[in-house]
Design a protein around this motif. Structure first.
Motif, PDB file in Angstrom:
ATOM      1  N   GLY A   1       0.798  -1.224   0.000  1.00  0.00           N
ATOM      2  CA  GLY A   1       0.000   0.000   0.000  1.00  0.00           C
ATOM      3  C   GLY A   1       0.825   1.266   0.000  1.00  0.00           C
ATOM      4  O   GLY A   1       0.280   2.359  -0.152  1.00  0.00           O
ATOM      5  N   LEU A   2       2.140   1.146   0.152  1.00  0.00           N
ATOM      6  CA  LEU A   2       3.021   2.311   0.193  1.00  0.00           C
ATOM      7  C   LEU A   2       3.749   2.462  -1.140  1.00  0.00           C
ATOM      8  O   LEU A   2       4.325   1.495  -1.653  1.00  0.00           O
ATOM      9  N   ALA A   3       3.704   3.674  -1.705  1.00  0.00           N
ATOM     10  CA  ALA A   3       4.412   3.971  -2.948  1.00  0.00           C
ATOM     11  C   ALA A   3       5.043   5.350  -2.828  1.00  0.00           C
ATOM     12  O   ALA A   3       4.489   6.254  -2.187  1.00  0.00           O
ATOM     13  N   MET A   4       6.197   5.516  -3.454  1.00  0.00           N
ATOM     14  CA  MET A   4       6.915   6.784  -3.429  1.00  0.00           C
ATOM     15  C   MET A   4       7.420   7.108  -4.823  1.00  0.00           C
ATOM     16  O   MET A   4       7.593   6.211  -5.659  1.00  0.00           O
ATOM     17  N   GLY A   5       7.651   8.391  -5.078  1.00  0.00           N
ATOM     18  CA  GLY A   5       8.134   8.771  -6.391  1.00  0.00           C
ATOM     19  C   GLY A   5       8.772  10.139  -6.400  1.00  0.00           C
ATOM     20  O   GLY A   5       8.626  10.937  -5.464  1.00  0.00           O
ATOM     21  N   ALA A   6       9.510  10.407  -7.482  1.00  0.00           N
ATOM     22  CA  ALA A   6      10.155  11.695  -7.685  1.00  0.00           C
ATOM     23  C   ALA A   6      10.212  11.968  -9.179  1.00  0.00           C
ATOM     24  O   ALA A   6      10.318  11.031  -9.994  1.00  0.00           O
ATOM     25  N   ALA A   7      10.140  13.237  -9.554  1.00  0.00           N
ATOM     26  CA  ALA A   7      10.211  13.614 -10.961  1.00  0.00           C
ATOM     27  C   ALA A   7      10.930  14.949 -11.091  1.00  0.00           C
ATOM     28  O   ALA A   7      10.814  15.826 -10.227  1.00  0.00           O
ATOM     29  N   TYR A   8      11.678  15.089 -12.171  1.00  0.00           N
ATOM     30  CA  TYR A   8      12.331  16.346 -12.512  1.00  0.00           C
ATOM     31  C   TYR A   8      12.054  16.639 -13.979  1.00  0.00           C
ATOM     32  O   TYR A   8      12.244  15.776 -14.846  1.00  0.00           O
ATOM     33  N   ILE A   9      11.576  17.852 -14.267  1.00  0.00           N
ATOM     34  CA  ILE A   9      11.225  18.240 -15.633  1.00  0.00           C
ATOM     35  C   ILE A   9      11.884  19.580 -15.932  1.00  0.00           C
ATOM     36  O   ILE A   9      11.838  20.505 -15.104  1.00  0.00           O
ATOM     37  N   ARG A  10      12.452  19.708 -17.112  1.00  0.00           N
ATOM     38  CA  ARG A  10      13.077  20.953 -17.541  1.00  0.00           C
ATOM     39  C   ARG A  10      12.561  21.333 -18.925  1.00  0.00           C
ATOM     40  O   ARG A  10      12.563  20.504 -19.841  1.00  0.00           O
ATOM     41  N   GLY A  11      12.100  22.577 -19.063  1.00  0.00           N
ATOM     42  CA  GLY A  11      11.599  23.075 -20.334  1.00  0.00           C
ATOM     43  C   GLY A  11      12.398  24.271 -20.807  1.00  0.00           C
ATOM     44  O   GLY A  11      12.863  25.081 -19.999  1.00  0.00           O
ATOM     45  N   SER A  12      12.540  24.406 -22.123  1.00  0.00           N
ATOM     46  CA  SER A  12      13.302  25.512 -22.696  1.00  0.00           C
ATOM     47  C   SER A  12      12.791  25.806 -24.094  1.00  0.00           C
ATOM     48  O   SER A  12      11.900  25.123 -24.608  1.00  0.00           O
TER      49      SER A  12
ATOM     50  N   ASP B   1       9.342  17.321  -8.279  1.00  0.00           N
ATOM     51  CA  ASP B   1       8.209  16.852  -7.481  1.00  0.00           C
ATOM     52  C   ASP B   1       8.611  15.607  -6.689  1.00  0.00           C
ATOM     53  O   ASP B   1       9.325  14.735  -7.196  1.00  0.00           O
ATOM     54  N   LEU B   2       8.113  15.517  -5.463  1.00  0.00           N
ATOM     55  CA  LEU B   2       8.275  14.345  -4.615  1.00  0.00           C
ATOM     56  C   LEU B   2       6.905  13.969  -4.073  1.00  0.00           C
ATOM     57  O   LEU B   2       6.110  14.850  -3.732  1.00  0.00           O
ATOM     58  N   TRP B   3       6.600  12.666  -3.972  1.00  0.00           N
ATOM     59  CA  TRP B   3       5.311  12.264  -3.431  1.00  0.00           C
ATOM     60  C   TRP B   3       5.404  10.911  -2.731  1.00  0.00           C
ATOM     61  O   TRP B   3       6.271  10.090  -3.012  1.00  0.00           O
ATOM     62  N   LEU B   4       4.510  10.751  -1.790  1.00  0.00           N
ATOM     63  CA  LEU B   4       4.380   9.497  -1.041  1.00  0.00           C
ATOM     64  C   LEU B   4       2.906   9.205  -0.882  1.00  0.00           C
ATOM     65  O   LEU B   4       2.132  10.078  -0.485  1.00  0.00           O
ATOM     66  N   ARG B   5       2.497   7.977  -1.195  1.00  0.00           N
ATOM     67  CA  ARG B   5       1.104   7.567  -1.086  1.00  0.00           C
ATOM     68  C   ARG B   5       1.027   6.293  -0.247  1.00  0.00           C
ATOM     69  O   ARG B   5       1.827   5.381  -0.418  1.00  0.00           O
ATOM     70  N   TYR B   6       0.056   6.241   0.642  1.00  0.00           N
ATOM     71  CA  TYR B   6      -0.149   5.025   1.431  1.00  0.00           C
ATOM     72  C   TYR B   6      -1.638   4.760   1.560  1.00  0.00           C
ATOM     73  O   TYR B   6      -2.413   5.656   1.909  1.00  0.00           O
ATOM     74  N   THR B   7      -2.037   3.519   1.277  1.00  0.00           N
ATOM     75  CA  THR B   7      -3.421   3.096   1.401  1.00  0.00           C
ATOM     76  C   THR B   7      -3.488   1.884   2.318  1.00  0.00           C
ATOM     77  O   THR B   7      -2.784   0.881   2.094  1.00  0.00           O
ATOM     78  N   VAL B   8      -4.313   1.966   3.348  1.00  0.00           N
ATOM     79  CA  VAL B   8      -4.479   0.857   4.284  1.00  0.00           C
ATOM     80  C   VAL B   8      -5.113  -0.317   3.541  1.00  0.00           C
ATOM     81  O   VAL B   8      -6.146  -0.166   2.875  1.00  0.00           O
ATOM     82  N   GLN B   9      -4.514  -1.499   3.655  1.00  0.00           N
ATOM     83  CA  GLN B   9      -4.917  -2.646   2.848  1.00  0.00           C
ATOM     84  C   GLN B   9      -5.945  -3.547   3.521  1.00  0.00           C
ATOM     85  O   GLN B   9      -6.631  -4.312   2.841  1.00  0.00           O
ATOM     86  N   ALA B  10      -6.071  -3.497   4.849  1.00  0.00           N
ATOM     87  CA  ALA B  10      -6.975  -4.427   5.537  1.00  0.00           C
ATOM     88  C   ALA B  10      -7.391  -3.831   6.870  1.00  0.00           C
ATOM     89  O   ALA B  10      -6.851  -2.823   7.331  1.00  0.00           O
ATOM     90  N   GLY B  11      -8.391  -4.471   7.490  1.00  0.00           N
ATOM     91  CA  GLY B  11      -8.851  -4.033   8.797  1.00  0.00           C
ATOM     92  C   GLY B  11      -9.966  -3.017   8.704  1.00  0.00           C
ATOM     93  O   GLY B  11     -10.508  -2.724   7.633  1.00  0.00           O
TER      94      GLY B  11
END
Length: 468
Positions: free
Chosen positions: A381-392, A420-430
């Protein structure tokens, strides 16, 4: 970019204007939650097994979002402040915190060759924190006609639907999902549209769509009787009052999907779209995927927004190895005006990111992106990511002076970058199963010719769905 149906999928675009008139948002795209409250969102059309009552479904989605956006331009601009207020009272940051509740009921269809049904939704949002100095630019909490903060939102709508075989016609207030006309769900409440939408699955592996829409309710709108949202056009510029589109998506093979759409904003522009997604399995939990998006817009009829001739394309290549995903993206705009689109979510370009669309005149941009699914590390349920974008290569020197885009003030040799940085977590049970948390950080920097704000964004969002 591979699109997912997770609770908090990948980022959507967000331009931040450098001008007081820029009432269109500087928004981070992170929430596109198409789960519990997705009333009217695209879904496969299937034969009902019950009836009008037996197949009825309901859902409730609780959501709270806190966002702070610091504007880093200093004295260079005042686009990030609430331009309605006297200059001495304007804030150099925006901060909004609210609670949203989305309820939806989707009926089944009456029995028979022709089935009838109805869908309805009710949305509520309440301000938890935010004042006149800091509300309005994030487009999460409502403001009045003068731009001052309001306490809450209460709006709703309904749509009637008719089904013949595997074809459904829906008429009324609803959500749509197509590459040239798509509802956004990146704030407390979703965006909805007013019109009709036809979706057909009569042919195996082929989805056909056609629609006609005359109005929309923005994410922080307090009512539904609003004109269609056009993102970059000068708010004072005339534009058409109806949008028509038709298109198809063909699942040509298990790993290949092709799409083609045509649309027209009455007396303003017409848009064509081609898209393709292809995945190549490499074995041993490895794969290589490609995502191609191509838009072409041309003025039509009375050309109310001025002359437009814009071709914009993006290509995203993603390598997957176990829980890791590494992506490289390229995007190019060929035209003297920026690539523009209706509704907040109808841009599927690979480099359309959290704080910028990277869609300025003649702009070329590159992206490097990494994501990881932590389930293999013992954290499902846990995911993380990062992105870098450059425009010209931005060149706004040939934007038509009498058109609807001169107000943006693009210069020559514009360039910018975003991370950009992000973290997502979704509870899977209970008992808390489905509870989802999103943490997101973004930063955007540019030179003066780029015409968007330098900003730093922090967003915290939590949602909890309840459904039948």
């Amino acid at each position: 970019m591979i699109r997912t149906q997770s609770a908090f999928p990948a980022a959507r675009p967000a331009p931040c204007r450098r001008f007081p008139r820029a009432g269109r948002r500087c928004w981070g795209a992170a929430l596109m939650m198409l789960g519990g409250a997705a009333a009217g969102a695209e879904a496969p059309v299937a034969e009902a097994t019950g009836g009008f009552v037996e197949d009825t479904r309901w859902s409730l989605l609780n959501r709270t979002v806190l966002e702070r956006r610091d504007y880093l331009d200093g004295g260079r601009s005042n686009g990030g402040r609430n331009a309605v207020l006297p200059r001495a009272r304007r804030s150099d940051y925006a901060q909004e915190w609210g609670y949203g509740l989305m309820g939806a009921v989707e009926s089944g269809f009456t029995r028979g060759v022709v089935g009838f049904g109805a869908d309805a939704h009710a949305y509520f949002a309440h301000k938890l924190s935010g004042d006149d100095l800091r509300v309005g630019k994030v487009r999460m909490l409502p403001v009045d006609r003068q731009g001052y903060a309001q306490d809450g939102i209460a709006r709703g709508g309904a749509a009637l639907k008719v089904r013949i075989s595997s074809t459904v016609l829906k008429v009324g207030e609803q959500r749509a999902k197509a590459p040239i006309f798509s509802s956004s769900d990146t704030r407390l409440l979703p965006e909805t549209m007013r019109g009709w939408l036809l979706t057909s699955h009569e042919i195996d592996k082929l989805t056909l769509q056609a629609g006609h829409f005359t109005g929309s309710a923005d994410r922080n709108a307090r009512g539904t009787a609003n004109p269609l949202v056009v993102n970059y056009l000068d708010p004072k510029s005339p534009r058409g009052d109806a949008f028509d589109f038709a298109g198809a998506t063909w699942k040509a093979a298990p790993a290949l999907s092709l799409s083609a759409y045509l649309g027209r904003l009455k007396d303003t522009w017409r848009t064509g779209y081609l898209g393709a997604s292809y995945a190549v399995p490499l074995g041993a939990k490895r794969a290589l995927a490609f995502d191609l998006q191509l838009y072409h817009s041309k003025d039509t009829g009375r050309a109310l927004a001025g002359p437009i001739d814009n071709t914009t394309a993006s290509l995203m290549a993603t390598y997957t190895h176990g829980p890791h995903r590494l992506g490289v993206g390229w995007q190019k705009v060929d035209g003297d005006t920026p690539f523009d689109y209706l509704t907040r979510g109808a841009i599927w370009l690979g480099n359309a990111a959290q704080l910028s669309d990277f869609n300025a005149p003649h702009e070329q941009s590159w992206q490097l992106r990494y994501e990881v699914d932590a389930a293999s590390w013992g954290a499902p349920g846990l995911a993380m990511g990062a992105a870098y974008i450059r425009g010209s290569g931005i060149d706004g020197s040939r934007v038509p002076a009498r058109g609807g885009y001169a107000w943006l003030g693009y210069g020559k040799d514009g360039r910018h970058w975003e991370r950009d940085l992000w973290l997502r977590y979704t509870v899977q049970a209970g008992s808390a199963k489905g509870l989802a948390l999103l943490l997101r950080y973004g930063e955007h920097r540019s030179n003066k010719a780029q015409a968007e704000l330098d900003a730093r964004q922090i967003r915290v969002a939590v949602e909890y769905p309840i459904g039948s």
